[in-house]
Scaffold this active site. Structure first.
Site, PDB file in Angstrom:
ATOM      1  N   THR A 160       0.845  -1.196   0.000  1.00  0.00           N
ATOM      2  CA  THR A 160       0.000   0.000   0.000  1.00  0.00           C
ATOM      3  C   THR A 160       0.879   1.245   0.000  1.00  0.00           C
ATOM      4  OG1 THR A 160      -1.856  -1.068   1.114  1.00  0.00           O
ATOM      5  CG2 THR A 160      -1.731   1.326   1.277  1.00  0.00           C
ATOM      6  N   PHE A 202       1.132   5.285   0.752  1.00  0.00           N
ATOM      7  CA  PHE A 202       0.543   6.294   1.624  1.00  0.00           C
ATOM      8  C   PHE A 202       1.104   7.673   1.282  1.00  0.00           C
ATOM      9  CE2 PHE A 202       0.661   2.296   3.864  1.00  0.00           C
ATOM     10  CZ  PHE A 202      -0.492   2.250   4.627  1.00  0.00           C
TER      11      PHE A 202
END
Length: 390
Positions: free
Chosen positions: A181, A183
């Site tokens: 992921t 960010f």
């Protein structure tokens, strides 16, 4: 725009509960000693940073399996918060249970909806196990500990297991081993000094176009003509019903040079333009300019899968070329109509010569064979030239 070395240690807002992946991302960027502020929703993260309750925010914006995290991006775009960096964290989902519980006794597994979507194979192999969506991965782990039901488990990190006293029954349940992921690190713009030159800059550009054919193409060409690469492009709902704004990540600093010129042209053809950044790309995610054979690929992905993915990307390029060719033909017909309207109908040989000369210059700049490229453009010009009435 990195403020990573500021002191004293800031506090960082994130969506979820202590032990969440966003919490881990904050500690990756700021260090283990950082104070973090758990928030229920992404908008709460943005609000905490905007109001000063937190110095920074950590917002997940993209996952390699689930794709864009739209609500987090929307929460950012509703504010004037600035992006000062990005973090990429590997996401390793574990099955967490009460001590002594077994997988055969599990009836429900809770987690964040995005985490559940990243572990579809796990649930497909266990059709009797119910996937239950909750607000957060670490929050699911806390609920398992509080409920005390051995038939209920959670998908979360190993850090969450340690924090809430749970047992890790299985590791790496995500559908792909490279599950990660990305960010954004965000902060109020008044905390950001002038950004230095960045080795791997990125800029987020948010724009709205008119509702007409070719409007998006004009913006994309403004970047393409200057060799500015878009590493991401998606649409999000606009401020009015059935309107949309495009969110693009440009792998460049748009403050000067070709970047500034491209952005200026975008401003002339888009209705609205917002810019966030530049900020430094996460280390290692932008391969150096080298041959495709040298670009690292995930080891667990077989070569034939990589070949299929590459061929699909080529198909996407071919489709885009056809769409651009169609748009060029439409514009050529319009130009011909305007010349007739002005009393200068017919073919403009000087214009054709300039197009061919310019195509050769662009080819040389990109390291392509000039003669072959000019030949391709000669054929394109011939195809797009309207037939004369007889």
């Amino acid at each position: 725009m990195s403020t990573k070395d500021e002191r004293p240690m800031p506090n960082v807002a994130f969506q979820g509960e202590l032990g969440a992946y966003s919490d881990e991302a904050a500690r990756t960027w700021f260090g283990d000693g950082v104070d973090t502020l758990p928030c229920r929703e992404f908008r709460d993260v943005a609000r905490a940073v905007t109001t000063g309750a937190a110095s920074f925010g950590m917002l997940p914006v993209e996952n390699t399996l689930a794709g864009s995290v739209g609500p987090a991006l929307d929460a950012l775009l509703e504010t004037d918060l600035e992006i000062v960096g990005e973090v990429i964290r590997p996401i390793r989902h574990c099955l967490l249970v009460l001590p002594g519980a077994t997988v055969d006794g599990l009836k429900k597994v809770m987690s964040h909806p995005v985490a559940l979507a990243q572990c579809l194979q796990f649930f497909a192999e266990r059709p009797d196990m119910e996937a239950v969506a909750v607000h957060d991965t670490a929050g699911a782990a806390r609920l398992v500990a509080e409920v005390g039901d051995a038939s209920v488990g959670a998908l979360a990190s190993e850090v969450a297991a340690e924090r809430y006293g749970l047992t890790v029954l299985a590791r790496d349940l995500q559908d792909r081993a490279d599950n990660s992921t990305r960010f954004y690190v965000v902060t109020p713009s008044d905390r950001v000094a002038t950004a230095p030159a960045l080795a791997s800059p990125k800029t987020l550009v948010v724009f709205e176009t008119g509702d007409r054919p070719g409007a998006l193409v004009e913006v994309l060409l403004a970047f393409a003509r200057r060799g500015l690469n878009l590493s991401r492009l998606e649409s999000r709902p606009g401020r009015l019903p059935w309107t949309y704004r495009f969110v693009a990540e440009v792998t460049a600093d748009l403050r000067d040079g070709a970047g500034a010129a491209g952005l200026e042209e975008v401003r002339t053809c888009a209705m609205t333009v917002l810019v966030r950044g530049p900020f430094g790309a996460s280390a290692g995610i932008l391969p150096e300019d080298k041959s495709a054979a040298d670009v690292p690929v995930p080891e667990m992905e077989p070569w034939d899968d990589r070949l299929e993915r590459t061929r699909n990307a080529i198909n996407d390029v071919d489709e885009a070329l056809i769409l651009l060719l169609s748009e060029r033909m439409r514009l050529a017909r319009r130009a011909q109509a305007l010349r007739k309207e002005g009393g200068t109908g017919g073919v403009d040989p000087g214009r054709e010569a300039r197009v061919l000369r310019h195509s050769g210059e662009l080819a040389r700049k990109e390291g392509l064979p000039e003669e072959q490229v000019r030949d391709v453009f000669w054929r394109i010009v011939a195809l797009c030239t309207p037939k004369q009435d007889t």
